[in-house]
Design a protein around this motif. Structure first.
Motif, mmCIF file in Angstrom:
data_model
loop_
_atom_site.group_PDB
_atom_site.id
_atom_site.type_symbol
_atom_site.label_atom_id
_atom_site.label_comp_id
_atom_site.label_asym_id
_atom_site.label_seq_id
_atom_site.Cartn_x
_atom_site.Cartn_y
_atom_site.Cartn_z
ATOM 1 N N GLN A 169 0.839 -1.211 0.000
ATOM 2 C CA GLN A 169 0.000 0.000 0.000
ATOM 3 C C GLN A 169 0.867 1.250 0.000
ATOM 4 N N GLU B 190 0.949 4.257 -2.767
ATOM 5 C CA GLU B 190 0.694 5.659 -2.433
ATOM 6 C C GLU B 190 1.864 6.567 -2.826
ATOM 7 N N ASP C 188 -12.257 3.440 -5.717
ATOM 8 C CA ASP C 188 -13.508 3.499 -4.962
ATOM 9 C C ASP C 188 -13.326 2.899 -3.563
ATOM 10 N N PRO C 189 -13.758 3.614 -2.493
ATOM 11 C CA PRO C 189 -13.543 3.117 -1.124
ATOM 12 C C PRO C 189 -14.127 1.721 -0.868
ATOM 13 N N TYR C 190 -15.302 1.415 -1.421
ATOM 14 C CA TYR C 190 -15.881 0.094 -1.184
ATOM 15 C C TYR C 190 -15.042 -1.001 -1.851
ATOM 16 N N ARG D 287 -11.877 -0.773 -2.508
ATOM 17 C CA ARG D 287 -10.636 -0.849 -1.745
ATOM 18 C C ARG D 287 -10.836 -1.712 -0.507
ATOM 19 N N ALA D 288 -11.976 -1.514 0.163
ATOM 20 C CA ALA D 288 -12.285 -2.308 1.360
ATOM 21 C C ALA D 288 -12.365 -3.795 1.000
ATOM 22 N N GLN D 289 -12.963 -4.101 -0.124
ATOM 23 C CA GLN D 289 -13.046 -5.496 -0.565
ATOM 24 C C GLN D 289 -11.646 -6.067 -0.797
ATOM 25 N N ARG E 157 -8.817 -5.110 0.512
ATOM 26 C CA ARG E 157 -8.134 -5.264 1.813
ATOM 27 C C ARG E 157 -8.682 -6.459 2.573
ATOM 28 N N PHE E 158 -9.999 -6.622 2.535
ATOM 29 C CA PHE E 158 -10.636 -7.752 3.227
ATOM 30 C C PHE E 158 -10.083 -9.075 2.701
ATOM 31 N N TRP E 159 -10.007 -9.194 1.378
ATOM 32 C CA TRP E 159 -9.567 -10.464 0.804
ATOM 33 C C TRP E 159 -8.072 -10.719 0.978
ATOM 34 N N ASP F 279 -6.459 -9.755 3.630
ATOM 35 C CA ASP F 279 -6.454 -10.185 5.030
ATOM 36 C C ASP F 279 -6.906 -11.644 5.137
ATOM 37 N N PHE F 280 -7.911 -12.023 4.351
ATOM 38 C CA PHE F 280 -8.390 -13.409 4.302
ATOM 39 C C PHE F 280 -7.274 -14.362 3.865
#
Lengths: 216, 222
Positions: free
Chosen positions: A72, A76, A88-90, A92-94, A96-98, A100-101
């Motif tokens: 990351q 940046e 898009d923030p959503y 990006r969240a997806q 990051r979530f995956w 982490d998974f």
């Protein structure tokens, strides 16, 4: 002033590979320093006193640790080329979530497939494949996890392909055809071909691991 | 109008991080209390992978994993930035947040569920982790600098739980040994948004005492 970029790494490390791919995608010139994990350098201990682990990115003398954080950071700092995370923030969240998974569910299982035998190894293989199937669901019909473009989630997962290649090829091919196609697409990228070590070398190292080497 | 829902429980410190973040930014949200022994269809629908809280649902789309949620909140609502602008400082904040979950929490959990010699040995890890935090706080009031930020929210559970732990007989930190971390804990709990969102103390003590007794009982069955 020219950027000074150093990567402390260990060639078979799946986490190190993520950083190498990210740097290659951005076209960043850097100095690669191989660490002997049984005899860690003073530089590594100084730059990562908390974990004493690779990879560590040293940018103009300042260390960044933990592969997901390093990638990351790279995205940046060198933001004008090849964006790795979506805007898009959503989304990006997806991503990051995956990632982490992958770190929670796949890394331990992957290591166990290399270092254990019998029932424990079978259980690890099962866990690994279940995680793979879940991720394949996320891929769907897209060329990459990031959509049309290769990105953060793709580069975080592709180093695990060695585990799939050596320990489950036939079943994965049969059960995860989209994943197989995605792997092929990734390996065609020059940046990945450059960053990933030779498969035979990784297999040799892994069989050494079955005799209790440490992969960090 | 934007619709924000937070699936949580009253005692989860992971959910509390999200509450703190939303309140710092002044974001209106509905809390949905979950019974984890009887998970709602909504939770199972919105977090099929882990079936855990917290889950933030924003305009019908779900985000899970508290640190992922925090970054989403920061990117969606720009007031009161949680992460700094500078990429290096952002990387540092993320590092300490990860350290909280990967190292500090397991080490304190290790001390919480043990006693006697086993607990003494587990304390070594807690001390080591606090030493790193003590070092990081040099010259700073909060991990985020002058104001609380992402790393403070991630580590804030320590400030919040230390008193409950002490009350049930598990003293994890000594002021003399870790003056900066101790001072940080006090200052963190004074921040109005933090102070007003803490779970009920007695209820939490009772719950934690019950959990500890369960683990000690399992380890040393009569």
């Amino acid at each position: 002033m020219a950027d000074e970029v150093i990567l402390l790494d260990f060639w078979p490390s799946m986490f190190g590979m993520r950083v190498r791919i990210a740097l290659a995608e951005k076209g960043v010139k850097y100095e690669y320093k191989e660490e002997d994990l049984k005899n860690k350098s003073p530089l590594l201990l100084q730059m990562n006193p908390v974990h004493k682990k690779i990879p560590v990115l040293i940018h103009n003398g300042r260390p960044v640790c933990e592969s997901s954080i390093i990638v990351q950071y790279i995205d940046e700092v060198w933001k004008d080329k090849a964006p790795l995370l979506p805007s898009d923030p959503y989304q990006r969240a997806q991503a990051r979530f995956w990632v982490d998974f992958i770190d929670k569910k796949m890394y331990d299982a992957s290591t166990k497939t290399w270092t254990t035998k019998g029932e424990e190894q079978e259980a690890a293989k099962k866990e690994f494949f279940e995680a793979l199937k879940t991720l394949e669901g996320q891929l769907g019909d897209k060329p990459f996890f990031g959509g049309d473009n290769f990105g953060y989630l793709d580069l975080s997962l592709i180093p695990f392909y060695y585990t799939y290649e050596t320990f489950g090829k036939s079943s994965v091919e049969a059960e995860c055809p989209k994943f197989k196609a995605w792997v092929k697409r990734c390996l065609q990228r020059e940046t990945i071909a450059k960053a990933l070590p030779d498969e035979k070398k990784v297999l040799e190292h892994a069989s050494g691991m079955s005799k209790n080497l440490v992969l960090e | 109008m934007a619709e924000v829902k937070l699936l949580k429980t009253w005692s989860s410190h992971f959910a509390l991080r999200v509450v703190w973040a939303l309140k710092l930014k002044g974001v209106q949200f509905d809390s949905i209390e979950e019974d984890l022994s009887n998970k709602s269809p909504l939770l199972l629908q919105h977090n099929p992978v882990y079936k855990k809280i917290p889950v933030l649902v924003h305009n019908g789309r779900a985000i899970s994993e508290s640190l992922v949620i925090l970054e989403y909140i920061d990117e969606t609502w720009k007031q009161y930035p949680l992460l700094p602008d500078d990429p290096y400082e952002r990387a540092r904040a993320r590092f300490w947040a990860k350290f909280s979950d990967d190292k500090v929490f397991p080490s304190i959990w290790g001390v919480f569920i043990k006693q006697g010699k086993e607990q003494e040995e587990a304390f070594a890890q807690v001390f080591e982790n606090f030493s790193f935090l003590e070092e990081e706080l040099k010259g700073k009031k909060f991990f985020g600098g002058e104001k609380i930020g992402y790393a403070d929210l991630a580590l804030g559970w320590i400030a919040e739980r230390v008193f409950e732990l002490e009350e049930i007989g598990v003293k994890v930190i000594e002021k003399e040994k870790f003056p900066l971390v101790s001072a940080w804990m006090q200052e963190f709990l004074k921040v109005p948004v933090i102070k007003e969102s803490l779970p009920p103390h007695e209820k939490l003590v009772t719950k934690m005492r019950g959990i500890r007794e369960k683990y000690l009982g399992a380890a040393h069955p009569k």
